[in-house]
Design a protein around this motif. Structure first.
Motif, mmCIF file in Angstrom:
data_model
loop_
_atom_site.group_PDB
_atom_site.id
_atom_site.type_symbol
_atom_site.label_atom_id
_atom_site.label_comp_id
_atom_site.label_asym_id
_atom_site.label_seq_id
_atom_site.Cartn_x
_atom_site.Cartn_y
_atom_site.Cartn_z
ATOM 1 N N LEU A 170 0.849 -1.199 0.000
ATOM 2 C CA LEU A 170 0.000 0.000 0.000
ATOM 3 C C LEU A 170 0.886 1.252 0.000
ATOM 4 O O LEU A 170 1.845 1.324 0.771
ATOM 5 C CB LEU A 170 -0.896 0.018 1.248
ATOM 6 N N PRO A 171 0.568 2.238 -0.885
ATOM 7 C CA PRO A 171 1.403 3.449 -0.930
ATOM 8 C C PRO A 171 1.098 4.388 0.237
ATOM 9 O O PRO A 171 0.465 5.433 0.081
ATOM 10 C CB PRO A 171 1.034 4.073 -2.284
ATOM 11 N N LYS A 172 1.539 3.998 1.427
ATOM 12 C CA LYS A 172 1.201 4.739 2.656
ATOM 13 C C LYS A 172 1.902 6.097 2.705
ATOM 14 O O LYS A 172 3.018 6.239 2.215
ATOM 15 C CB LYS A 172 1.605 3.917 3.880
ATOM 16 N N THR A 173 1.224 7.059 3.334
ATOM 17 C CA THR A 173 1.785 8.414 3.426
ATOM 18 C C THR A 173 2.795 8.551 4.580
ATOM 19 O O THR A 173 3.665 9.394 4.530
ATOM 20 C CB THR A 173 0.669 9.435 3.702
ATOM 21 N N TYR A 174 2.583 7.751 5.621
ATOM 22 C CA TYR A 174 3.346 7.864 6.880
ATOM 23 C C TYR A 174 3.196 9.242 7.521
ATOM 24 O O TYR A 174 4.039 9.670 8.296
ATOM 25 C CB TYR A 174 4.832 7.493 6.669
ATOM 26 N N PHE A 175 2.104 9.936 7.187
ATOM 27 C CA PHE A 175 1.841 11.259 7.773
ATOM 28 C C PHE A 175 1.695 11.179 9.289
ATOM 29 O O PHE A 175 1.885 12.180 9.983
ATOM 30 C CB PHE A 175 0.545 11.861 7.188
ATOM 31 N N TRP A 176 1.326 10.006 9.801
ATOM 32 C CA TRP A 176 1.135 9.862 11.255
ATOM 33 C C TRP A 176 2.451 10.042 12.008
ATOM 34 O O TRP A 176 2.446 10.243 13.211
ATOM 35 C CB TRP A 176 0.498 8.500 11.595
ATOM 36 N N ASP A 177 3.576 9.979 11.305
ATOM 37 C CA ASP A 177 4.862 10.187 11.968
ATOM 38 C C ASP A 177 5.345 11.642 11.861
ATOM 39 O O ASP A 177 6.368 11.990 12.437
ATOM 40 C CB ASP A 177 5.922 9.255 11.352
ATOM 41 N N TYR A 178 4.619 12.476 11.119
ATOM 42 C CA TYR A 178 5.034 13.882 10.959
ATOM 43 C C TYR A 178 4.577 14.706 12.166
ATOM 44 O O TYR A 178 3.548 14.408 12.762
ATOM 45 C CB TYR A 178 4.364 14.519 9.725
ATOM 46 N N ASP A 179 5.328 15.766 12.485
ATOM 47 C CA ASP A 179 4.859 16.721 13.489
ATOM 48 C C ASP A 179 3.671 17.498 12.928
ATOM 49 O O ASP A 179 2.658 17.667 13.588
ATOM 50 C CB ASP A 179 5.977 17.693 13.882
ATOM 51 N N VAL A 180 3.838 17.997 11.706
ATOM 52 C CA VAL A 180 2.740 18.665 10.999
ATOM 53 C C VAL A 180 2.747 18.078 9.588
ATOM 54 O O VAL A 180 3.773 18.075 8.920
ATOM 55 C CB VAL A 180 2.960 20.183 10.907
ATOM 56 N N ASN A 181 1.608 17.540 9.162
ATOM 57 C CA ASN A 181 1.596 16.885 7.848
ATOM 58 C C ASN A 181 0.844 17.728 6.813
ATOM 59 O O ASN A 181 0.096 18.652 7.158
ATOM 60 C CB ASN A 181 1.035 15.461 7.975
ATOM 61 N N PRO A 182 1.028 17.411 5.503
ATOM 62 C CA PRO A 182 0.435 18.221 4.435
ATOM 63 C C PRO A 182 -1.097 18.328 4.486
ATOM 64 O O PRO A 182 -1.651 19.332 4.038
ATOM 65 C CB PRO A 182 0.868 17.499 3.157
ATOM 66 N N VAL A 183 -1.790 17.306 5.021
ATOM 67 C CA VAL A 183 -3.258 17.403 5.101
ATOM 68 C C VAL A 183 -3.655 18.441 6.147
ATOM 69 O O VAL A 183 -4.566 19.243 5.924
ATOM 70 C CB VAL A 183 -3.904 16.029 5.408
ATOM 71 N N GLU A 184 -2.946 18.462 7.262
ATOM 72 C CA GLU A 184 -3.237 19.479 8.282
ATOM 73 C C GLU A 184 -2.982 20.883 7.735
ATOM 74 O O GLU A 184 -3.766 21.800 7.953
ATOM 75 C CB GLU A 184 -2.386 19.223 9.533
ATOM 76 N N LYS A 185 -1.887 21.016 6.971
ATOM 77 C CA LYS A 185 -1.537 22.334 6.412
ATOM 78 C C LYS A 185 -2.625 22.845 5.470
ATOM 79 O O LYS A 185 -2.836 24.059 5.366
ATOM 80 C CB LYS A 185 -0.206 22.257 5.663
ATOM 81 N N LEU A 186 -3.303 21.908 4.788
ATOM 82 C CA LEU A 186 -4.395 22.304 3.881
ATOM 83 C C LEU A 186 -5.436 23.165 4.578
ATOM 84 O O LEU A 186 -6.068 24.013 3.958
ATOM 85 C CB LEU A 186 -5.124 21.048 3.374
ATOM 86 N N PHE A 187 -5.649 22.909 5.881
ATOM 87 C CA PHE A 187 -6.742 23.575 6.584
ATOM 88 C C PHE A 187 -6.300 24.808 7.371
ATOM 89 O O PHE A 187 -7.122 25.469 8.000
ATOM 90 C CB PHE A 187 -7.468 22.573 7.496
ATOM 91 N N TRP A 188 -5.009 25.107 7.334
ATOM 92 C CA TRP A 188 -4.528 26.274 8.064
ATOM 93 C C TRP A 188 -5.249 27.530 7.592
ATOM 94 O O TRP A 188 -5.340 27.799 6.395
ATOM 95 C CB TRP A 188 -3.020 26.441 7.860
ATOM 96 N N GLY A 189 -5.753 28.291 8.531
ATOM 97 C CA GLY A 189 -6.439 29.538 8.205
ATOM 98 C C GLY A 189 -7.833 29.335 7.654
ATOM 99 O O GLY A 189 -8.511 30.296 7.305
ATOM 100 N N ARG A 190 -8.273 28.069 7.527
ATOM 101 C CA ARG A 190 -9.585 27.805 6.949
ATOM 102 C C ARG A 190 -10.514 27.112 7.930
ATOM 103 O O ARG A 190 -11.720 27.348 7.936
ATOM 104 C CB ARG A 190 -9.440 26.890 5.718
ATOM 105 N N LEU A 191 -9.953 26.204 8.699
ATOM 106 C CA LEU A 191 -10.793 25.367 9.561
ATOM 107 C C LEU A 191 -9.974 24.968 10.787
ATOM 108 O O LEU A 191 -8.807 24.581 10.659
ATOM 109 C CB LEU A 191 -11.208 24.114 8.778
ATOM 110 N N ASN A 192 -10.571 25.060 11.952
ATOM 111 C CA ASN A 192 -9.875 24.737 13.202
ATOM 112 C C ASN A 192 -9.875 23.219 13.433
ATOM 113 O O ASN A 192 -10.744 22.670 14.102
ATOM 114 C CB ASN A 192 -10.556 25.476 14.354
ATOM 115 N N VAL A 193 -8.875 22.551 12.837
ATOM 116 C CA VAL A 193 -8.779 21.096 12.924
ATOM 117 C C VAL A 193 -7.736 20.733 13.976
ATOM 118 O O VAL A 193 -6.624 21.251 13.957
ATOM 119 C CB VAL A 193 -8.364 20.516 11.548
ATOM 120 N N SER A 194 -8.097 19.844 14.896
ATOM 121 C CA SER A 194 -7.147 19.443 15.942
ATOM 122 C C SER A 194 -6.089 18.478 15.408
ATOM 123 O O SER A 194 -4.950 18.497 15.867
ATOM 124 C CB SER A 194 -7.888 18.799 17.113
#
Ligand SMILES: [Zn+2]
Length: 246
Positions: free
Chosen positions: A57-81
């Motif tokens: 499976l082409p896993k992202t391994y985002f769970w090991d990032y301090d801040v990952n690209p999906v979280e960055k998508l919502f910066w300034g747009r939505l308060n995502v924990s």
């Protein structure tokens, strides 16, 4: 029961097992079970995906990032924990085939299976540890009727098996059918964002930590539109999980 009766009963049991096994093989020949990733025939112990696809499976391994690209998508747009995606989505890669099967071929089992795989990793890495509810991004009622199901609900179901938090499909409704309206929402936030999704039963969300689940995240506009409604309804922490990131 005498010895010959026991022998006859054992013989019958054996014959019955042989007939069942022949029947299973025959059904397998007529309706071969194939892997949703690579179309290879599945072995008896495999379901939805072959072992090779599961291991590759082409896993992202985002769970090991301090801040990952999906979280960055919502910066300034939505308060995502916290937000995370499981797989990379690229043209012609196995993720695309799996999601195509899930969305258009009725292979809902692959959504559950991948949801479980994803959740197992997230739970091990202590993500979403205070989760109360899981809400799949809803389809518009006419679209769901045409497809027969909401694919994201099956991913949510897989996650729910691991997290032991319930899936709720009756709280968030999609009130606008067209995708273009959702995309437009990103640029014309004041009106459209508010009207694409609607929360029913507000009281169920107050103070709750909610995981919003979708199949693929691209611009994040759909999740943003849905997430805003959940936050407005009093959600405490909003989490996001998607099967893939494009
Ligand atoms: Zn495969």
């Amino acid at each position: 029961m005498n010895l010959s009766n026991i022998g006859a009963s054992k013989l019958l049991q054996h014959l019955f097992a042989v007939v069942i096994s022949l029947f299973t093989d025959l059904v397998g020949l007529l309706y071969p079970r194939v892997c949703s990733g690579c179309n290879a025939h599945l072995r008896k112990q495999e379901e939805n995906l072959c072992l090779l696809c599961l291991h590759q499976l082409p896993k992202t391994y985002f769970w090991d990032y301090d801040v990952n690209p999906v979280e960055k998508l919502f910066w300034g747009r939505l308060n995502v924990s916290a937000a995370c995606a499981f797989l990379h989505f690229e043209e012609m890669n196995p993720t695309q085939r799996m999601i195509h099967r899930l969305k258009y071929d009725g292979k809902t089992g692959v959504g559950v299976a991948l949801g479980k795989e994803f959740a197992a990793v997230l739970k091990e890495k202590k993500w979403f540890s205070d989760l109360d509810l899981i809400i799949p991004v809803p389809l518009h009622v006419t679209k769901e009727a045409r497809r027969g199901y909401n694919q994201s609900a099956f991913v949510a179901e897989g996650i729910s098996h691991v997290y032991d938090a319930p899936v709720r499909t009756n709280i968030l409704k999609r009130t606008v059918a067209s995708e273009s309206q959702t995309r437009k929402a990103r640029f014309d936030r004041s009106e459209n964002v508010e009207s694409v999704f609607q929360v029913e039963y507000n009281g169920h969300l107050k103070g709750k930590n909610v995981l919003l689940v979708d199949d693929v995240v691209t611009t994040g506009a759909t999740l943003e539109a849905a997430g805003i409604q959940l936050i407005n309804a009093g959600v405490n922490k909003l989490y996001i999980a998607t099967l893939a990131v494009a």
